[in-house]
Design a protein around this motif. Sequence first.
Motif, mmCIF file in Angstrom:
data_model
loop_
_atom_site.group_PDB
_atom_site.id
_atom_site.type_symbol
_atom_site.label_atom_id
_atom_site.label_comp_id
_atom_site.label_asym_id
_atom_site.label_seq_id
_atom_site.Cartn_x
_atom_site.Cartn_y
_atom_site.Cartn_z
ATOM 1 N N CYS A 90 0.615 -1.268 0.118
ATOM 2 C CA CYS A 90 0.056 -0.670 -0.123
ATOM 3 C C CYS A 90 0.849 1.368 -0.284
ATOM 4 O O CYS A 90 2.069 0.910 0.771
ATOM 5 C CB CYS A 90 -1.139 0.281 1.205
ATOM 6 N N HIS A 91 0.881 2.048 -0.636
ATOM 7 C CA HIS A 91 1.520 3.441 -0.919
ATOM 8 C C HIS A 91 1.169 4.164 0.399
ATOM 9 O O HIS A 91 0.051 4.412 0.952
ATOM 10 C CB HIS A 91 0.988 4.433 -2.514
ATOM 11 N N SER A 92 1.934 5.139 0.339
ATOM 12 C CA SER A 92 2.176 5.792 1.607
ATOM 13 C C SER A 92 1.538 7.236 1.108
ATOM 14 O O SER A 92 1.675 7.777 0.127
ATOM 15 C CB SER A 92 3.394 6.301 2.153
ATOM 16 N N LEU A 93 0.052 8.237 1.937
ATOM 17 C CA LEU A 93 -0.316 8.853 1.035
ATOM 18 C C LEU A 93 -0.537 10.249 2.175
ATOM 19 O O LEU A 93 -0.859 10.002 3.214
ATOM 20 C CB LEU A 93 -1.715 8.533 0.885
ATOM 21 N N PRO A 94 -0.435 11.601 0.988
ATOM 22 C CA PRO A 94 0.060 12.841 2.159
ATOM 23 C C PRO A 94 -1.202 12.821 2.090
ATOM 24 O O PRO A 94 -2.643 13.851 1.865
ATOM 25 C CB PRO A 94 0.093 13.127 1.960
ATOM 26 N N LEU A 95 -2.703 12.435 2.863
ATOM 27 C CA LEU A 95 -3.894 12.906 3.700
ATOM 28 C C LEU A 95 -4.796 13.872 3.909
ATOM 29 O O LEU A 95 -3.976 14.489 4.331
ATOM 30 C CB LEU A 95 -4.513 11.547 4.946
ATOM 31 N N SER A 96 -4.818 14.599 3.276
ATOM 32 C CA SER A 96 -6.056 16.034 3.536
ATOM 33 C C SER A 96 -6.964 15.594 4.566
ATOM 34 O O SER A 96 -7.569 17.059 5.575
ATOM 35 C CB SER A 96 -6.383 16.417 1.661
ATOM 36 N N GLY A 97 -7.405 14.645 4.940
ATOM 37 C CA GLY A 97 -8.846 14.619 5.356
ATOM 38 C C GLY A 97 -8.773 13.683 6.344
ATOM 39 O O GLY A 97 -9.172 12.312 4.738
ATOM 40 N N VAL A 98 -9.511 12.974 6.907
ATOM 41 C CA VAL A 98 -9.917 12.096 7.429
ATOM 42 C C VAL A 98 -11.083 11.639 8.332
ATOM 43 O O VAL A 98 -10.982 12.755 9.359
ATOM 44 C CB VAL A 98 -9.164 10.818 7.959
ATOM 45 N N ASP A 99 -12.397 11.697 8.082
ATOM 46 C CA ASP A 99 -13.805 11.195 8.657
ATOM 47 C C ASP A 99 -14.232 10.758 9.161
ATOM 48 O O ASP A 99 -14.497 10.038 8.494
ATOM 49 C CB ASP A 99 -14.561 13.421 8.443
ATOM 50 N N LEU A 100 -14.820 10.532 10.820
ATOM 51 C CA LEU A 100 -15.568 8.628 10.782
ATOM 52 C C LEU A 100 -16.986 9.960 11.791
ATOM 53 O O LEU A 100 -17.285 10.787 12.065
ATOM 54 C CB LEU A 100 -15.196 8.219 11.932
ATOM 55 N N SER A 101 -17.927 8.966 11.034
ATOM 56 C CA SER A 101 -19.306 9.202 11.186
ATOM 57 C C SER A 101 -19.851 7.605 11.779
ATOM 58 O O SER A 101 -19.539 6.835 11.629
ATOM 59 C CB SER A 101 -20.451 10.019 10.945
ATOM 60 N N PHE A 102 -20.829 7.885 13.231
ATOM 61 C CA PHE A 102 -21.697 7.019 13.516
ATOM 62 C C PHE A 102 -22.947 7.081 13.828
ATOM 63 O O PHE A 102 -23.480 7.992 15.126
ATOM 64 C CB PHE A 102 -20.949 6.391 15.407
ATOM 65 N N GLN A 103 -23.780 5.701 13.495
ATOM 66 C CA GLN A 103 -25.099 6.473 13.471
ATOM 67 C C GLN A 103 -25.805 4.946 14.308
ATOM 68 O O GLN A 103 -24.870 3.946 14.345
ATOM 69 C CB GLN A 103 -25.645 5.985 12.011
ATOM 70 N N LEU A 104 -26.569 4.981 15.063
ATOM 71 C CA LEU A 104 -26.647 4.012 16.248
ATOM 72 C C LEU A 104 -27.613 3.725 15.563
ATOM 73 O O LEU A 104 -28.781 4.236 15.298
ATOM 74 C CB LEU A 104 -26.991 4.801 17.648
#
Length: 161
Positions: free
Chosen positions: A76-90
């Motif tokens: 897997c290539h190393s990437l310069p992530l510009s954004g990561v977000d997570l959301s959770f739905q119950l």
Amino acid sequence: MSGFSHLDEQGRIRMVDVGDKPVTDRLAVAVAEVHMLPATLAALAAGELPKGNVLTTAHVAGVMAAKRCAELIPLCHSLPLSGVDLSFQLDTDRHCVVIRASCHVRANTGVEMEALTAASVAALTIYDMCKAIDKHMRIDGVRVVEKRGGRSGDFVASDKA
């Protein structure tokens, strides 16, 4: 063997050279589900689990995992992530937490593995923090549901898959 990009002419594994691909804006969204007993989901929603704030911890774990994806997944290539977000739905009807992880990058290769890793590690974190009260939990449905950018074009999963 030429149909598999991670194999060379002799069938040996290799990391794909993406140096000639254009740099574009890319997005990937992955989901995962953690199914549990109704009482576990209720305790999670009420903030009554003994290990603390489960969803905040899972959020941080997912972001950290996306950032370290290249250390976990061979080739897997190393990437310069510009954004990561997570959301959770119950989801009280299906007794599960639905995790949605999105990763953004401006690069010459896709960001699907980072999104999948974020969703998976967030799910594992929820499992870890709830396992003391629920041995019946299961992680299910880990998949990419959206991809934007790159040579292969955009993808949005249908509900039929």
